[in-house]
Motif scaffolding. Structure first.
Motif, PDB file in Angstrom:
ATOM      1  N   GLU A   1       0.831  -1.208   0.000  1.00 26.29           N
ATOM      2  CA  GLU A   1       0.000   0.000   0.000  1.00 26.29           C
ATOM      3  C   GLU A   1       0.865   1.257   0.000  1.00 26.29           C
ATOM      4  N   LYS A   2       1.934   1.239   0.794  1.00 24.42           N
ATOM      5  CA  LYS A   2       2.843   2.386   0.813  1.00 24.42           C
ATOM      6  C   LYS A   2       3.537   2.560  -0.537  1.00 24.42           C
ATOM      7  N   GLU A   3       3.924   1.456  -1.166  1.00 22.78           N
ATOM      8  CA  GLU A   3       4.548   1.537  -2.488  1.00 22.78           C
ATOM      9  C   GLU A   3       3.565   2.088  -3.510  1.00 22.78           C
ATOM     10  N   ARG A   4       2.293   1.660  -3.415  1.00 26.58           N
ATOM     11  CA  ARG A   4       1.271   2.167  -4.325  1.00 26.58           C
ATOM     12  C   ARG A   4       1.052   3.671  -4.092  1.00 26.58           C
ATOM     13  N   SER A   5       0.995   4.076  -2.834  1.00 25.94           N
ATOM     14  CA  SER A   5       0.850   5.502  -2.513  1.00 25.94           C
ATOM     15  C   SER A   5       2.060   6.294  -2.998  1.00 25.94           C
ATOM     16  N   GLN A   6       3.247   5.718  -2.820  1.00 23.85           N
ATOM     17  CA  GLN A   6       4.476   6.377  -3.272  1.00 23.85           C
ATOM     18  C   GLN A   6       4.458   6.547  -4.787  1.00 23.85           C
ATOM     19  N   ALA A   7       4.013   5.516  -5.504  1.00 23.05           N
ATOM     20  CA  ALA A   7       3.943   5.596  -6.970  1.00 23.05           C
ATOM     21  C   ALA A   7       2.939   6.660  -7.398  1.00 23.05           C
ATOM     22  N   GLN A   8       1.804   6.738  -6.690  1.00 21.02           N
ATOM     23  CA  GLN A   8       0.812   7.759  -7.013  1.00 21.02           C
ATOM     24  C   GLN A   8       1.369   9.156  -6.747  1.00 21.02           C
ATOM     25  N   LEU A   9       2.099   9.307  -5.645  1.00 21.59           N
ATOM     26  CA  LEU A   9       2.707  10.594  -5.323  1.00 21.59           C
ATOM     27  C   LEU A   9       3.727  10.995  -6.385  1.00 21.59           C
ATOM     28  N   ILE A  10       4.562  10.041  -6.800  1.00 18.83           N
ATOM     29  CA  ILE A  10       5.570  10.325  -7.829  1.00 18.83           C
ATOM     30  C   ILE A  10       4.882  10.719  -9.136  1.00 18.83           C
ATOM     31  N   GLN A  11       3.805  10.009  -9.497  1.00 16.66           N
ATOM     32  CA  GLN A  11       3.069  10.340 -10.727  1.00 16.66           C
ATOM     33  C   GLN A  11       2.480  11.743 -10.627  1.00 16.66           C
ATOM     34  N   ALA A  12       1.909  12.086  -9.472  1.00 14.47           N
ATOM     35  CA  ALA A  12       1.338  13.425  -9.289  1.00 14.47           C
ATOM     36  C   ALA A  12       2.431  14.495  -9.375  1.00 14.47           C
ATOM     37  N   GLN A  13       3.593  14.182  -8.788  1.00 15.26           N
ATOM     38  CA  GLN A  13       4.709  15.134  -8.847  1.00 15.26           C
ATOM     39  C   GLN A  13       5.197  15.309 -10.286  1.00 15.26           C
ATOM     40  N   LYS A  14       5.217  14.230 -11.059  1.00 16.27           N
ATOM     41  CA  LYS A  14       5.628  14.320 -12.464  1.00 16.27           C
ATOM     42  C   LYS A  14       4.652  15.192 -13.244  1.00 16.27           C
ATOM     43  N   LEU A  15       3.357  14.942 -13.033  1.00 18.01           N
ATOM     44  CA  LEU A  15       2.347  15.726 -13.738  1.00 18.01           C
ATOM     45  C   LEU A  15       2.429  17.201 -13.345  1.00 18.01           C
ATOM     46  N   ASP A  16       2.660  17.448 -12.062  1.00 20.35           N
ATOM     47  CA  ASP A  16       2.802  18.825 -11.590  1.00 20.35           C
ATOM     48  C   ASP A  16       4.019  19.485 -12.230  1.00 20.35           C
ATOM     49  N   ALA A  17       5.135  18.756 -12.297  1.00 18.71           N
ATOM     50  CA  ALA A  17       6.355  19.300 -12.898  1.00 18.71           C
ATOM     51  C   ALA A  17       6.152  19.573 -14.384  1.00 18.71           C
ATOM     52  N   VAL A  18       5.491  18.644 -15.090  1.00  8.61           N
ATOM     53  CA  VAL A  18       5.221  18.848 -16.519  1.00  8.61           C
ATOM     54  C   VAL A  18       4.299  20.049 -16.705  1.00  8.61           C
ATOM     55  N   GLY A  19       3.299  20.180 -15.841  1.00  7.73           N
ATOM     56  CA  GLY A  19       2.385  21.322 -15.936  1.00  7.73           C
ATOM     57  C   GLY A  19       3.102  22.639 -15.711  1.00  7.73           C
ATOM     58  N   ARG A  20       3.972  22.670 -14.687  1.00  4.06           N
ATOM     59  CA  ARG A  20       4.739  23.903 -14.429  1.00  4.06           C
ATOM     60  C   ARG A  20       5.684  24.217 -15.591  1.00  4.06           C
ATOM     61  N   MET A  21       6.308  23.172 -16.116  1.00  5.42           N
ATOM     62  CA  MET A  21       7.230  23.379 -17.227  1.00  5.42           C
ATOM     63  C   MET A  21       6.475  23.890 -18.459  1.00  5.42           C
ATOM     64  N   ALA A  22       5.324  23.293 -18.736  1.00  3.55           N
ATOM     65  CA  ALA A  22       4.530  23.727 -19.881  1.00  3.55           C
ATOM     66  C   ALA A  22       4.059  25.169 -19.687  1.00  3.55           C
ATOM     67  N   SER A  23       3.653  25.485 -18.472  1.00  4.06           N
ATOM     68  CA  SER A  23       3.217  26.856 -18.178  1.00  4.06           C
ATOM     69  C   SER A  23       4.372  27.833 -18.341  1.00  4.06           C
ATOM     70  N   SER A  24       5.545  27.442 -17.871  1.00  6.40           N
ATOM     71  CA  SER A  24       6.738  28.301 -17.980  1.00  6.40           C
ATOM     72  C   SER A  24       7.124  28.500 -19.443  1.00  6.40           C
ATOM     73  N   ILE A  25       7.086  27.400 -20.209  1.00 12.11           N
ATOM     74  CA  ILE A  25       7.426  27.495 -21.632  1.00 12.11           C
ATOM     75  C   ILE A  25       6.412  28.386 -22.346  1.00 12.11           C
ATOM     76  N   ALA A  26       5.134  28.169 -22.047  1.00 11.07           N
ATOM     77  CA  ALA A  26       4.099  28.988 -22.690  1.00 11.07           C
ATOM     78  C   ALA A  26       4.292  30.452 -22.330  1.00 11.07           C
ATOM     79  N   HIS A  27       4.620  30.729 -21.068  1.00  9.30           N
ATOM     80  CA  HIS A  27       4.832  32.113 -20.642  1.00  9.30           C
ATOM     81  C   HIS A  27       6.031  32.728 -21.372  1.00  9.30           C
ATOM     82  N   ASP A  28       7.144  31.964 -21.408  1.00 12.00           N
ATOM     83  CA  ASP A  28       8.339  32.463 -22.101  1.00 12.00           C
ATOM     84  C   ASP A  28       8.059  32.665 -23.598  1.00 12.00           C
TER      85      ASP A  28
END
Length: 198
Positions: A136-163
């Motif tokens: 369960e902890k590994e599954r939660s960790q994987a979900q957290l990592i996936q959410a962090q990846k999506l957040d990072a991609v979203g921030r990067m896309a927003s930054s690129i769009a802004h630039d």
């Protein structure tokens, strides 16, 4: 059902062994059994290992009258030949103590084995629960990592769009300057502006 038949079969084997021992004691007496006393422990072993602690004590209780029968036969034989029967009681006590010691040792061994088995079962249950928690902890960790990846991609896309928007803003600003001074033809300026908007 199978377990019940097994217990019944072992019980019948024990009864047959005790009956055979009683017949042997009836014919030969207690003293004549000294050479095979180790083999007479077999019913205790079978009862304890296959049926449990209660069976050990039941077999021991059944052995007491069998040994008393052998002692009685020894006493009768001693009186018939004129020997004193004074050795009968110590022999009976010795046999009884021997069988009692074996019974106590087997009882303690089986008790320890039962405790070890219960402890092993508890540890297995704890291990299973721990494995589930880790999964369960590994599954939660994987979900957290996936959410962090999506957040990072979203921030990067927003930054690129802004630039990119800033760069386009500069292009649009430069496109408006020539239009204001009318130095370039309007069709090429319109094409530049349209490309910048795209």
């Amino acid at each position: 059902v199978r377990r019940g038949r097994f217990r019944l079969a072992v019980s019948l084997v024990l009864i047959a062994m005790l009956a055979t021992m009683a017949g042997s004691y009836w014919i030969y007496g207690l003293r004549a059994q000294a050479s095979v006393q180790i083999a007479q422990i077999l019913p205790l072993l079978i009862g304890g290992v296959l049926l449990g602690r209660r069976a050990i004590w039941m077999v021991f209780a059944a052995l007491l009258p069998v040994m008393a029968l052998g002692a009685w036969v020894d006493g009768v034989q001693a009186r018939n030949v004129g020997d004193p029967a004074s050795e009968v009681v110590p022999g009976l006590l010795l046999y009884t103590l021997n069988f009692l010691m074996v019974t106590v040792v087997l009882d303690r061994l089986i008790s320890s084995a039962d405790k070890a088995k219960r402890r092993s079962e508890r540890l297995a249950a704890l291990n299973l629960r721990l494995e589930r928690e880790v999964a369960e902890k590994e599954r939660s960790q994987a979900q957290l990592i996936q959410a962090q990846k999506l957040d990072a991609v979203g921030r990067m896309a927003s930054s690129i769009a802004h630039d990119f928007n800033n760069i386009l803003g500069v292009i649009m600003g430069y496109v408006r300057i020539p239009r204001a001074v009318d130095r370039l033809e309007p069709a090429s300026i319109d094409a530049l502006e349209s490309a910048a908007h795209r």
